[in-house]
Design an enzyme around this catalytic site. Structure first.
Site, PDB file in Angstrom:
ATOM      1  N   CYS A 163       0.788   3.472   3.006  1.00  0.00           N
ATOM      2  CA  CYS A 163       1.493   2.918   4.169  1.00  0.00           C
ATOM      3  C   CYS A 163       2.994   3.177   4.044  1.00  0.00           C
ATOM      4  O   CYS A 163       3.664   3.475   5.029  1.00  0.00           O
ATOM      5  CB  CYS A 163       1.237   1.412   4.284  1.00  0.00           C
ATOM      6  SG  CYS A 163      -0.502   1.012   4.378  1.00  0.00           S
TER       7      CYS A 163
ATOM      8  N   CYS B 192       0.833  -1.204   0.000  1.00  0.00           N
ATOM      9  CA  CYS B 192       0.000   0.000   0.000  1.00  0.00           C
ATOM     10  C   CYS B 192       0.877   1.266   0.000  1.00  0.00           C
ATOM     11  O   CYS B 192       1.668   1.482   0.920  1.00  0.00           O
ATOM     12  CB  CYS B 192      -0.912  -0.059   1.222  1.00  0.00           C
ATOM     13  SG  CYS B 192      -1.259   1.476   2.029  1.00  0.00           S
TER      14      CYS B 192
END
Ligand code: FAD
Length: 516
Positions: free
Chosen positions: A81, A78
């Site tokens: 992230c 991600c």
């Protein structure tokens, strides 16, 4: 200043779709080194936040001394992230690892939900987007999960942690603190020396473990010789039965059972460097007497406000006092001798051991009761305090936040003081009620010291794995005379995971190489 990354992160928050169960390889279980210590010890690239997975999540959160935990659920694929990681790391630097600026307060962790192994764990916390951050007491992460709209949960979603500044502000609000991202170790201490709060000693149980592990590291490293083997054996016998931490009791038993392997007679003539390079001895050399998480590299109750104050010697005192109130009446003379000899042989502070031994030598009547020994140790410690009070005042070497006092002060035990008066030289003369002092010592270094471990009821489940402490068991262990220590050692080993490990090593062991 921080709004640009905040917006970037906000728009990058990824709703959770079907990506979770990718076929990434599962994380391996925790290695032999401590999870908690590993974070800052692997060079500049190592992360501060501890990466957890389904196999070590409970043990890491159940075993941490920290009061709070943050768990970041993320996915390694991600982008949000990845962008968020440096922000999270800035905060984790403050709290995690042996070089933490504010250790033992918040454990900062992360869990990669993109790994199959973590599917159930992430489901347990109803992870709905990445990154998703939770806050709460560490043991609550073990005991419970989290559901949206759940009432009365002690776990909370951190809804405003999108930058390091915001996350730290959020933490500051929860803890009533004023930590700053630029705080440096020993320069921005938020230590409070609340000497009137008897509950503070509960945090010292971690320091007792730390001091025990540190002492045995020192002994393994330097100090064993043919003249002090017996002294070490006697002190280990005390620890096997009366150490306030179960895992230290188990480790001490393990050392006793395998004493000849730990300290072979032929080792005494060797260069330690040679010993540590030997295959057979490497395992013994790396043995951690209180389990693989200890030493952690920091102190809790015994933490000083300066780099070179408190710590080990404070932890050692607490260990000695905790032993003194746990022994049986019939063991008091044995405990006294074992303590005196241990300090004399193994405490690497020349002045301390000399002074202490002189005080030991001035005792002419054998101790008959726990009370005798506990009160002797208490008054001996006060004599050291009195001497150091003067020395530290004139040399400025003390810890300004923890000045030496004659202990316990009235705020901690009013009933211990019959009356206080000032001598001509300005020092305080206290008329002690020794019955009350003993009662107080028993409570303080007995029950209160181990109360934190007892409260962590969930963690009790881990006892079978040798992971954590008890203490109720320790109280009952008190009734076992020291002569039975070795038998207990053997029995204890039969149940300890560590013991199994060692025993299997024994079976597979090649004939030990001669060091001569
Ligand atoms: C056996 C021994 C001998 C030592 N001798 C010397 C020495 O000769 N010279 C020297 O410079 N340093 C000596 N030290 C170190 C010194 O006593 C302190 O440990 C060190 O200065 C750190 O002090 P501290 O503020 O952490 O409190 P410490 O004195 O280490 O005490 C730790 C904690 O024990 C509690 N406590 C304090 N007094 C008592 C008491 N009377 N009874 C029970 N609990 C108490 C308090 O909660 C305190 O925070 C010795 C240490 C040990 C273990």
């Amino acid at each position: 200043m921080s709004w640009i990354p905040a917006i970037l992160l906000l728009v990058n928050l990824v709703p959770l779709g079907s990506h979770r169960a990718t076929a990434s390889p599962p994380l391996s279980a925790a290695g032999s080194r401590s999870l908690l210590r590993a974070v800052a010890s692997d060079g500049p690239a190592a992360d501060y936040a501890v990466e957890l997975n389904a196999t070590n999540f409970d043990a890491a959160l159940g075993g941490t001394p920290a009061t709070y935990a943050v768990v970041e659920f993320f996915a390694h694929w991600c982008p949000a992230c990845r962008n968020y990681k440096p922000q999270y790391e800035k905060v984790a630097r403050l709290f995690n690892g042996p070089d933490a600026v504010h250790p033992g307060i918040v454990l900062m962790t992360r869990v990669d939900c993109a790994l199959k192994i973590n599917n159930k764990l992430c489901d347990k916390f109803s992870v709905s987007h990445y990154p998703m951050l939770f806050w709460g007491p560490p043991s609550k992460f073990v005991a419970t999960g989290w559901e949206p709209k759940q009432e009365k949960s002690e776990l909370r979603v951190i809804d405003d942690g999108r930058t390091a500044e915001r996350l730290l502000n959020w933490i500051n609000k929860q803890t009533g603190s004023s930590y700053g991202l630029d705080d440096e170790k020993f320069e921005n201490e938020h230590l409070t020396s609340n000497i009137s709060d008897p509950e503070q000693i509960a945090r010292a149980v971690y320091d007792v473990e730390e001091a025990t592990a540190t002492a045995f590291d020192i002994i393994l490293e330097h100090k064993i010789n043919s003249g002090n083997r017996a002294s070490l054996i006697q002190f280990l016998q005390l620890l096997v039965v009366h150490h306030p931490s179960r895992r230290c009791r188990q480790g001490s038993a393990e050392v006793l059972v395998n004493f000849d392997q730990f300290y072979p007679l032929d080792m005494l003539t060797l260069d330690r460097r040679e010993v540590s390079s030997g295959d057979d001895q490497t395992a013994f050399h790396n043995f951690q007497i209180c389990g693989k998480e200890v030493p952690r590299g920091y102190w809790m109750f015994c933490r000083g406000s300066k780099n070179d104050t408190r710590g080990f010697s404070c932890g050692l005192w607490v260990l000695l006092h905790s032993l003194s109130v746990r022994i049986e009446d019939g063991e008091s003379q044995f405990a006294f001798r074992a303590t005196c000899d241990f300090i004399h042989n193994f405490f690497i502070c020349e002045e301390c051991r000399q002074h202490f031994y002189a005080m030991c030598s001035s005792v002419s009547t054998p101790f008959k009761t726990t009370r005798d020994f506990a009160l002797w140790l208490w008054s001996t410690h006060n004599k050291v305090n009195e001497r150091l009070m003067k020395a530290e005042a004139s040399l400025g070497t003390g810890d300004p936040k923890f000045p030496k006092i004659i202990w316990p002060p009235k705020q901690l035990c009013a009933s211990c003081h019959r009356s206080d008066s000032r001598r001509n030289d300005g020092s305080i003369n206290i008329d002690w009620d020794q019955d009350e002092v003993f009662k107080f010592l028993k409570q303080y270094y007995g029950k209160t010291l181990v109360s934190l471990y007892q409260k962590k009821d969930v963690i009790q489940k881990d006892i079978a794995n040798g992971a954590l402490e008890d203490s109720a068991a320790s109280t009952s262990a008190v009734v076992v005379p020291i002569g039975a220590a070795l038998a207990i050692a053997v029995a204890s080993c039969a149940f300890g995971a560590l013991a199994c490990y060692w025993r299997s090593r024994q079976k597979n062991r090649k004939p030990r190489r001669s060091w001569n």
